[in-house]
Write a protein that holds these residues in place. Sequence first.
Motif, short mmCIF file in Angstrom:
data_model
loop_
_atom_site.label_atom_id
_atom_site.label_comp_id
_atom_site.label_asym_id
_atom_site.label_seq_id
_atom_site.Cartn_x
_atom_site.Cartn_y
_atom_site.Cartn_z
N ALA A 493 11.49 17.16 -4.03
CA ALA A 493 12.25 16.89 -2.81
C ALA A 493 11.37 17.26 -1.64
N LEU A 494 11.15 16.32 -0.75
CA LEU A 494 10.21 16.53 0.35
C LEU A 494 10.91 17.06 1.59
N THR A 495 10.35 18.09 2.17
CA THR A 495 10.76 18.57 3.49
C THR A 495 9.93 17.83 4.54
N PRO A 496 10.39 17.82 5.79
CA PRO A 496 9.56 17.20 6.84
C PRO A 496 8.16 17.79 6.91
N ALA A 497 8.05 19.10 6.71
CA ALA A 497 6.74 19.75 6.77
C ALA A 497 5.84 19.28 5.63
N ALA A 498 6.42 19.10 4.45
CA ALA A 498 5.63 18.63 3.31
C ALA A 498 5.22 17.18 3.49
N THR A 499 6.14 16.35 3.99
CA THR A 499 5.84 14.94 4.21
C THR A 499 4.70 14.77 5.20
N ALA A 500 4.66 15.62 6.21
CA ALA A 500 3.66 15.50 7.27
C ALA A 500 2.24 15.64 6.75
N LYS A 501 2.03 16.29 5.62
CA LYS A 501 0.69 16.53 5.09
C LYS A 501 0.30 15.54 4.00
N LEU A 502 1.12 14.52 3.76
CA LEU A 502 0.85 13.56 2.70
C LEU A 502 0.30 12.26 3.26
N GLY A 503 -0.64 11.68 2.53
CA GLY A 503 -1.11 10.33 2.84
C GLY A 503 -0.45 9.35 1.89
N PHE A 504 0.21 8.33 2.44
CA PHE A 504 0.87 7.30 1.64
C PHE A 504 0.03 6.03 1.70
N ALA A 544 11.13 4.31 17.26
CA ALA A 544 11.06 3.17 18.17
C ALA A 544 9.72 2.44 18.10
N TRP A 545 8.63 3.17 17.80
CA TRP A 545 7.31 2.56 17.77
C TRP A 545 6.90 2.12 16.37
N LYS A 546 7.77 2.28 15.43
CA LYS A 546 7.41 2.02 14.03
C LYS A 546 7.08 0.56 13.77
N GLY A 547 7.86 -0.36 14.33
CA GLY A 547 7.62 -1.78 14.10
C GLY A 547 7.58 -2.10 12.63
N VAL A 548 6.57 -2.86 12.22
CA VAL A 548 6.46 -3.27 10.81
C VAL A 548 5.62 -2.29 10.01
N SER A 549 5.21 -1.17 10.60
CA SER A 549 4.36 -0.21 9.89
C SER A 549 5.16 0.59 8.88
N GLY A 550 4.45 1.35 8.07
CA GLY A 550 5.14 2.27 7.18
C GLY A 550 4.62 2.35 5.77
N ALA A 551 4.14 1.23 5.19
CA ALA A 551 3.69 1.28 3.81
C ALA A 551 2.49 2.20 3.65
N ALA A 552 1.55 2.10 4.60
CA ALA A 552 0.38 2.98 4.60
C ALA A 552 0.44 3.85 5.84
N ARG A 553 0.39 5.17 5.64
CA ARG A 553 0.56 6.08 6.77
C ARG A 553 0.19 7.49 6.34
N VAL A 554 0.06 8.36 7.31
CA VAL A 554 -0.03 9.80 7.07
C VAL A 554 1.25 10.41 7.61
N GLY A 555 1.98 11.11 6.76
CA GLY A 555 3.23 11.71 7.20
C GLY A 555 4.40 10.75 7.16
N LYS A 556 5.36 10.99 8.05
CA LYS A 556 6.63 10.26 8.02
C LYS A 556 6.49 8.80 8.43
N SER A 557 5.69 8.53 9.47
CA SER A 557 5.64 7.17 9.98
C SER A 557 4.35 6.90 10.72
N ALA A 558 4.09 5.62 10.96
CA ALA A 558 2.96 5.17 11.76
C ALA A 558 3.49 4.31 12.90
N VAL A 559 2.58 3.72 13.67
CA VAL A 559 2.95 2.93 14.83
C VAL A 559 2.49 1.49 14.63
N SER A 560 3.31 0.53 15.02
CA SER A 560 2.89 -0.86 15.14
C SER A 560 3.61 -1.47 16.32
#
Length: 677
Positions: A493-504, A544-560
């Motif tokens: 189970a991921l916490t926000p802090a744990a998610t932030a240090k993961l590369g997806f 709001a800045w996520k757009g179509v991003s998300g499959a590849a990212r570091v942490g919770k989200s990226a920007v597109s």
Amino acid sequence: MITDPGSISVPEFTSAVTQLSATSPDGNSIKLSLAGPDAALFSISGDGAIRFAIPPDFQAPADADKDNIYQITAIADDSYSTPSTLAMLVTVTSCPTCHVANTSAHVTTDDTTFVAENVIASFEFPAQMQQDSVKYTLTGAFATTTNWNNLEYTNASLAPIAARIGEASVSTCEIGGGGCDGPTGSITINDITITKDSITFLMSGGNGGPDVGAQVLYTPPGSPTSQVLGTYNPNSCGDPVLKGDQHYVNFDTSGLIGEKVQIKIFDNASAGCGFVAFDHLYQTDEPRGTNAGVLSKPLSPLKVTVEGPDTFQKMIPFASFENPVDMVAKRGWVGTGAFASPTATSWQGTTGTDANAARVGDKAISTCEIAGPGSPCDAPVGTLTSPPFKVTENYFNFLMHGGDAGKNLGLRLMDTLGNVLLTYSPTSCGPSFVQNDDDWTYIDISALNSAYIKAQLFDEESTGCGFVSTDQWYQSANAWNPSGNGKDGGKVALTPAATAKLGFNVSVAADAFDQVIGDFDDVIATAQLWTATGDFANPATVDAWKGVSGAARVGKSAVSTCEMNANAKGCDGSTGTLTSPLVSVDAHRPFLNFLMSGGNANGTAGLKVLDPAGTVIASYMPNSCDQASIQGDDNWVTIDLAAQAGKQVQVQVFDNEAGGCGFVSLDHVYLGTERKK
């Protein structure tokens, strides 16, 4: 009217044949084509350049008569009058000093690429491959035409950028002059003896689906059927030809040295993205590009039941524990304490001496008597940590026995920085080895889908029941529990802090979080620190800045900027800038690393580094219009700011393009001690 070029003679291994001239007295446009018994072996361009689709080999003539005299007929048609024709003979001559050039186009090579004994197939001579039915098994378009690279030479927009090694590559898009998606078929290369640590090749096309790609097959001794050891399905539908180093792929074959395998390249798709481009299969100890899997031949289970092919195809790299020396010396595993400096027989403990011990393959691990028969059982301590691997399935399955309540030993799942995500400790104490199917254990890792993590075996207990035994770590869609009495190892189970240090879908370096300039996991918080203009200003939500991003990212989200702000302006329409606060460049962390894709390198979208006065120090404009979101590690960018050590700079992300390719995707901007790319 077609001008007769006269007698045509071409040395073997030469592509260019002649330049044909055709005119229309009425000034009509002319379409040129070829017919005749050997026409499929040639191509003709709109300006009349005739060339061999694949350079001919004098020792293996591909013409219909097998006499090195190729018969073709040029046809000139202006769509009004009767087409004109010109029969021609092209004679191929022997050239002892000629050879297939060790050259490449739009792709880099190294010292191992052209070594003859390393090359499995170069695909220079399709006709020769069709004749050798022992070495090659061909079906579909590969069996019926030799014009395997029609698209590479005839498409005006692709020909100048098509990558290849040698004189030709292959694409099933328009193979033999057919359509792009329709042609299907396969090439199976038989009887390959593995001599190096990897099989490396170039491949593009497909859409990640199972109908297009490459497989490595293995036939166990005495078995009439082959088994799939590994599969690669390309996911680059925008690339009907190879375009560069980004299309390098490799299978890790270090666990197959001395074994014989087959390689199958296949296109079974006749609809959307139903094509594959590929070139130059070779063996090397210096793999290039995307790793498509660590291959292992099926191992025989003893006293346990295995799930099937997934047990081996989806194994955590080298986690069958068959070769301790190789794992630590060459494969990125790290051993401490009792696991350090292994020999060929290390780590087995009582699994190697007790007839009741269960395992998969020839070896398993037990820290009881790990130093050898008769040595202490509880006292040995240490850790064995895997290299990073990508989570691709919902469950992590493994065999484990030992320990007791409260004992500090078992298995840890960690991020690539070593932060623990889940710990499992067995409580079965004796015996000191895996004994049956009740020792299968499963952990739900679905929350980690696409993340890079590590797994660690640990024994930090030196008193009673202070031992652990394990074997065969692998991923699966299923929680493997064949006896019904297996162990539930828990759920990550991921916490926000744990998610932030993961590369997806991207890897992260150890220094990636020491000086982060922007992580973009909460854009409302980012907008309060950075200066935002245009469509970046006043984000309504954290996504709001996520757009179509998300499959590849570091942490919770990226920007597109493609479809940002709930797709308010479509993919191209959004514009604006994001400017970071001033940051100090440390001489020990001079490398500005970030993920970025999009744009078309025209200067309207990208990233700038500014001095405190706003002067541009450095900039980067991505040129990947087909990537509205970050795709993977190829999107890492590094700018060297060593010259700015001790000074302050700002980072500015900009999208000033509201038209075609008017988007940019980014994530995780940081200053690091090492180049990420």
